[in-house]
Design an enzyme around this catalytic site. Sequence first.
Site: not given
Ligand SMILES: NC(=O)c1ccc[n+]([C@@H]2O[C@H](COP(=O)([O-])OP(=O)(O)OC[C@H]3O[C@@H](n4cnc5c(N)ncnc54)[C@H](O)[C@@H]3O)[C@@H](O)[C@H]2O)c1
Ligand SMILES: O=c1ccn([C@@H]2O[C@H](COP(=O)(O)OP(=O)(O)O[C@H]3O[C@H](CO)[C@@H](O)[C@H](O)[C@H]3O)[C@@H](O)[C@H]2O)c(=O)[nH]1
Length: 328
Positions: A50, A140
């Site tokens: 962690d 967030y």
């Molecule tokens: N998914 C998206 O669309 C999106 C968009 C913008 C930014 N991000 C950012 O990208 C990064 C990765 O996102 P993701 O969608 O792959 O999420 P994810 O939850 O799949 O990956 C995050 C990983 O970090 C690990 N983790 C969390 N807290 C921890 C800690 N304290 N110590 C060790 N490990 C820890 C979790 O176990 C997980 O494997 C995040 O920082 C998220 O905020 C994601």
């Molecule tokens: O069951 C669902 C899930 C999502 N949404 C909508 O779909 C859009 C996309 O949602 P989601 O896929 O949850 O992504 P976001 O909330 O836009 O967030 C993602 O994209 C962000 C950047 O735009 C990142 O920062 C976040 O980590 C990542 O989770 C949003 O308008 C949600 O309200 C629905 O309508 N129904």
Amino acid sequence: MNILVTGGAGYIGSHVVKSLFEAGYNVVTLDNLEKGHREAVLGGEFIKGDLKDRELLDSIMKDYEIDGVIHLAAHSLVGESMENPGKYYKNNVSNGLNLLEAMVDNDVKYLVFSSTAAVYGEPREVPITEDHPTAPTNTYGESKLFFEKMMKRYDEIYGLKYVSLRYFNAAGADLSGKIGEDHDPETHLIPIVLQKALGLRDKLYIFGNDYPTRDGTCIRDYIHVNDLADAHVLAIEGLTRGLESRIYNLGNGEGYSVKEVIETASRVIGKPIEAGVGDRRPGDPAVLVASSDKIKEELGWDPQYPDLETIIETAWQWHKRGGFNENE
Ligand SMILES: NC(=O)c1ccc[n+]([C@@H]2O[C@H](COP(=O)([O-])OP(=O)(O)OC[C@H]3O[C@@H](n4cnc5c(N)ncnc54)[C@H](O)[C@@H]3O)[C@@H](O)[C@H]2O)c1
Ligand SMILES: O=c1ccn([C@@H]2O[C@H](COP(=O)(O)OP(=O)(O)O[C@H]3O[C@H](CO)[C@@H](O)[C@H](O)[C@H]3O)[C@@H](O)[C@H]2O)c(=O)[nH]1
């Protein structure tokens, strides 16, 4: 070069680890597996642990002679961050600070950070450029903005060089079929739509259809996870070449509404996908669409899968095969 990837067993992190590995870096992944999957880490060393464990961070940086860090570990759900803000400040700010302190003490100079479009809040104009004002509408996004501010100070005071990558919505899966998105519970739109199509969930709800957008549903900019991963390799290469600290947006510059995503998925799959309409989700901005011109111009980022159908097709191939369940 020895790179520590925090959160490397997660969805985006596992694709980043694979790209780094393919580019010839030595990779050490640190993940507590709260959300990640051990089998998602396809190369390098894996350490279960962690971010809050300062001794562990110090020993990893020393033992593996870490040159740079790619920091993805975080909590990242907009909805949850509005129900449990403390969870977000603790992990994304306080545990993140632990990492910055360990980097300074161990003289690790390069950091690539997973930031987010959520730092902008409701945009004044789209596409959003990096100099657009930041005013997050959810905890967030605010926690990520705090971390960006800490990196800036650590650069001024200690000379830490960073690239903050503000991702828009990550989607899709690696073409190898070995890694993809697998969250439990799943909250992201595209995997939920595909799970509904596969009969793995009863209901799909559109969160609000009264937004000021062309069809009343929220608009997002979807980016393929492999294109995102490539940007991390470019960022770490840039930093080691002497690039000054930078912030870059990462998206495709094209916005799709929730309804359009569902329609596109139906087209890709070749069958209708039923959706109901539910309440708005607190903290959701109506529109988020990126301008990514800066990273294209400065680092030569060149997305390979910009089109939504292709992005959904790669996700569909992954989900159809059953994700990690099938790989086990
Ligand atoms: N998914 C998206 O669309 C999106 C968009 C913008 C930014 N991000 C950012 O990208 C990064 C990765 O996102 P993701 O969608 O792959 O999420 P994810 O939850 O799949 O990956 C995050 C990983 O970090 C690990 N983790 C969390 N807290 C921890 C800690 N304290 N110590 C060790 N490990 C820890 C979790 O176990 C997980 O494997 C995040 O920082 C998220 O905020 C994601
Ligand atoms: O069951 C669902 C899930 C999502 N949404 C909508 O779909 C859009 C996309 O949602 P989601 O896929 O949850 O992504 P976001 O909330 O836009 O967030 C993602 O994209 C962000 C950047 O735009 C990142 O920062 C976040 O980590 C990542 O989770 C949003 O308008 C949600 O309200 C629905 O309508 N129904």
